[in-house]
Enzyme design. Structure first.
Site, PDB file in Angstrom:
ATOM      1  CG  HIS A  63      60.637  39.894  21.938  1.00  0.00           C
ATOM      2  ND1 HIS A  63      61.164  39.266  21.113  1.00  0.00           N
ATOM      3  CD2 HIS A  63      60.659  40.902  21.380  1.00  0.00           C
ATOM      4  CE1 HIS A  63      61.720  39.929  20.364  1.00  0.00           C
ATOM      5  NE2 HIS A  63      61.407  41.150  20.394  1.00  0.00           N
ATOM      6  CD  GLU A  68      63.905  31.533  22.493  1.00  0.00           C
ATOM      7  OE1 GLU A  68      64.442  32.342  21.751  1.00  0.00           O
ATOM      8  OE2 GLU A  68      63.083  32.026  23.472  1.00  0.00           O
ATOM      9  CG  HIS A  71      66.255  32.539  18.357  1.00  0.00           C
ATOM     10  ND1 HIS A  71      65.116  32.978  18.227  1.00  0.00           N
ATOM     11  CD2 HIS A  71      66.205  31.800  16.993  1.00  0.00           C
ATOM     12  CE1 HIS A  71      64.232  32.786  17.290  1.00  0.00           C
ATOM     13  NE2 HIS A  71      64.933  31.887  16.398  1.00  0.00           N
TER      14      HIS A  71
END
Ligand SMILES: CC(=O)[C@@H](O)[C@H](O)COP(=O)(O)O
Ligand SMILES: NCC(=O)COP(=O)(O)O
Length: 252
Positions: free
Chosen positions: A201, A80, A49
């Site tokens: 997550h 991401e 990310h």
């Protein structure tokens, strides 16, 4: 992407290796080294990310991991980010297997909400179309909400990534069942519309198996923070084995 051994793929997010590395100018711990050991140990993908402030994953990490993954044709690369910020430049240059769109602001502490549909549809539609034209699968980071799934399908996204922090917080409490029911209903709605399911997550070795047993059709979990914390104690190879076993236990 799933293998015959595990119905759900494990994609290790290496953000936190980069975070530790960035606290000195020594280049260790190595992000590519971490990914290489995890791939050798059997993970099915690597996730990054690259946030605009480069607090952890930096552009050269994205490039170096793209080069590494060329040697691992069975593994997937998942990048991401917020496609209205810096994500699309990485998608255009590296064409990963998957782009996961996350609605984070630039300075956000961590990801903490999914896309707001239908409100966000107009700005997402062209970006999804561009990814698809580049041959990149699109996954939208979504809160558990069955009513939002028709909008995801209408946008032409391939998958949702169920944002699992509310489940992680409820795990082991008297609200676990009720919270899980929302994820199960969302997954069923998504599957009914031809969407595939990812999740991530705050998943960890304690809560992963329960989630996969309850929520149908999860094809990929991307796990970073808890995985790297575990690897600090157990090492990457043993940690991969523990997480793959958690996945396997969900389907035995
Ligand atoms: C989208 C998501 O939930 C995570 O993949 C995110 O990448 C976490 O970001 P940090 O590692 O910066 O907390
Ligand atoms: N998409 C979730 C991810 O890549 C890692 O999230 P976390 O395990 O670091 O919370």
């Amino acid at each position: 992407m799933t293998t015959s051994t595990h119905r759900c793929a494990l994609s290790v997010n290496v953000n936190k290796v980069a975070l530790l590395r960035n606290t000195r100018h020594l280049g260790i711990p190595g992000v590519v080294k971490a990914a290489q050991i995890c791939l050798t140990a059997g993970v099915q993908g690597i996730t990054v990310h690259p946030r605009p402030d480069a607090r952890h994953i930096r552009s050269n990490d994205v490039s170096d991991l793209a080069a590494l993954l060329k040697n691992w044709p069975q593994a997937e690369y998942n990048i991401e980010g917020n496609p209205t910020q810096n994500l699309m430049d990485f998608i255009r240059e590296f064409r990963p297997h998957q782009a996961t769109f996350v609605p984070d602001s630039e300075e956000q502490f961590t990801s903490n909400v999914g896309w707001n549909l239908p409100a966000d549809m107009d700005r997402l539609r062209p970006l999804i179309a561009e990814c698809k034209a580049l041959g990149v699968r699109v996954s939208l980071f979504m809160d558990p909400n069955p009513a939002a799934m028709p909008f995801v399908a209408e946008l032409g996204a391939d998958r949702i990534e169920l944002y699992t922090e509310t489940y992680a917080n409820a795990y082991g409490t008297d609200t676990e069942e009720q919270v899980l029911a929302g994820f199960t209903a969302t997954a069923q709605a998504a599957l009914g519309l031809g969407l595939a399911i990812n999740a991530g997550h705050d998943l960890n070795r304690n809560n992963l198996t329960r989630f996969l047993r309850a929520v149908p059709g999860v094809q990929e979990v991307s796990i970073g923070h808890a995985f790297i914390a575990d690897a600090l104690e157990l090492g990457y190879t043993q940690t991969v084995g523990e997480y793959l076993q958690c996945i396997q236990d969900a389907y035995d």
